[in-house]
Design a protein around this motif. Structure first.
Motif, PDB file in Angstrom:
ATOM      1  N   ARG A 186       0.832  -1.220   0.000  1.00 50.33           N
ATOM      2  CA  ARG A 186       0.000   0.000   0.000  1.00 50.33           C
ATOM      3  C   ARG A 186       0.857   1.256   0.000  1.00 50.33           C
ATOM      4  O   ARG A 186       0.521   2.241  -0.645  1.00 50.33           O
ATOM      5  N   VAL A 188     -10.146   6.171  -1.607  1.00 43.99           N
ATOM      6  CA  VAL A 188     -10.032   6.032  -0.152  1.00 43.99           C
ATOM      7  C   VAL A 188     -10.685   4.721   0.285  1.00 43.99           C
ATOM      8  O   VAL A 188     -11.860   4.488   0.027  1.00 43.99           O
ATOM      9  N   GLY A 189      -9.896   3.872   0.943  1.00 38.87           N
ATOM     10  CA  GLY A 189     -10.397   2.586   1.423  1.00 38.87           C
ATOM     11  C   GLY A 189     -10.351   1.534   0.326  1.00 38.87           C
ATOM     12  O   GLY A 189      -9.983   1.791  -0.814  1.00 38.87           O
ATOM     13  N   GLY A 190     -10.718   0.316   0.692  1.00 30.39           N
ATOM     14  CA  GLY A 190     -10.765  -0.779  -0.279  1.00 30.39           C
ATOM     15  C   GLY A 190      -9.406  -1.152  -0.832  1.00 30.39           C
ATOM     16  O   GLY A 190      -8.363  -0.686  -0.361  1.00 30.39           O
ATOM     17  N   ASP A 200      -6.854   1.716  -2.162  1.00 29.71           N
ATOM     18  CA  ASP A 200      -6.640   2.830  -1.243  1.00 29.71           C
ATOM     19  C   ASP A 200      -5.342   3.558  -1.537  1.00 29.71           C
ATOM     20  O   ASP A 200      -4.280   2.942  -1.672  1.00 29.71           O
ATOM     21  N   TYR A 224     -16.151   2.572  -6.354  1.00 31.56           N
ATOM     22  CA  TYR A 224     -15.865   3.788  -5.591  1.00 31.56           C
ATOM     23  C   TYR A 224     -16.866   4.854  -5.998  1.00 31.56           C
ATOM     24  O   TYR A 224     -17.321   4.884  -7.139  1.00 31.56           O
ATOM     25  N   ARG A 239     -17.099  11.309  -2.611  1.00 38.50           N
ATOM     26  CA  ARG A 239     -17.531  11.681  -1.266  1.00 38.50           C
ATOM     27  C   ARG A 239     -18.367  12.960  -1.389  1.00 38.50           C
ATOM     28  O   ARG A 239     -17.900  13.956  -1.953  1.00 38.50           O
ATOM     29  N   ARG A 241     -12.225  13.137  -3.307  1.00 36.69           N
ATOM     30  CA  ARG A 241     -11.999  11.819  -2.698  1.00 36.69           C
ATOM     31  C   ARG A 241     -13.148  10.902  -3.101  1.00 36.69           C
ATOM     32  O   ARG A 241     -14.308  11.271  -3.009  1.00 36.69           O
ATOM     33  N   ASP A 265     -14.780   7.344  -2.159  1.00 39.90           N
ATOM     34  CA  ASP A 265     -14.802   6.342  -1.103  1.00 39.90           C
ATOM     35  C   ASP A 265     -15.167   4.971  -1.665  1.00 39.90           C
ATOM     36  O   ASP A 265     -16.045   4.848  -2.527  1.00 39.90           O
ATOM     37  N   TRP A 266     -14.519   3.947  -1.113  1.00 44.86           N
ATOM     38  CA  TRP A 266     -14.798   2.568  -1.510  1.00 44.86           C
ATOM     39  C   TRP A 266     -16.180   2.159  -1.047  1.00 44.86           C
ATOM     40  O   TRP A 266     -16.604   2.495   0.045  1.00 44.86           O
TER      41      TRP A 266
END
Length: 88
Positions: A4, A31-33, A36, A71, A74, A80, A82-83
């Motif tokens: 990562r 972001v996330g998943g 990321d 994704y 946001r 951004r 988000d996942w």
């Protein structure tokens, strides 16, 4: 340094040898998943659409090779994404 950390600052779908962001392009951070920290080129996106997420191919998600991950922008910060989930 793990996988990562290596991926941060890299653009999703870019050539591994030249995966950094390019001048004049707009990017959103994933972001996330499984993706990321990667950047997604959103230069040609018309703008936020209701439910306007993206489905991206990935081999490192829940479903392995051939799997996809979702994704969505946001609401409070469209820079951004988000996942949401992994899908087969």
């Amino acid at each position: 340094m793990d996988e990562r950390d290596i991926m941060r600052g890299r653009v999703y779908g870019a050539d591994h040898e030249d995966a950094g962001p390019r001048y004049g392009r707009r990017y959103a951070e994933l972001v996330g998943g499984p993706l990321d920290g990667l950047l997604l080129d959103v230069t040609d996106r018309a703008g936020p659409e209701p439910g306007g997420g993206v489905v991206l191919l990935t081999e490192i998600g829940r479903y392995g090779p051939g799997g996809r991950t979702v994704y969505a922008p946001r609401p409070s910060d469209p820079r951004r994404f988000d996942w949401r989930e992994d899908v087969p």
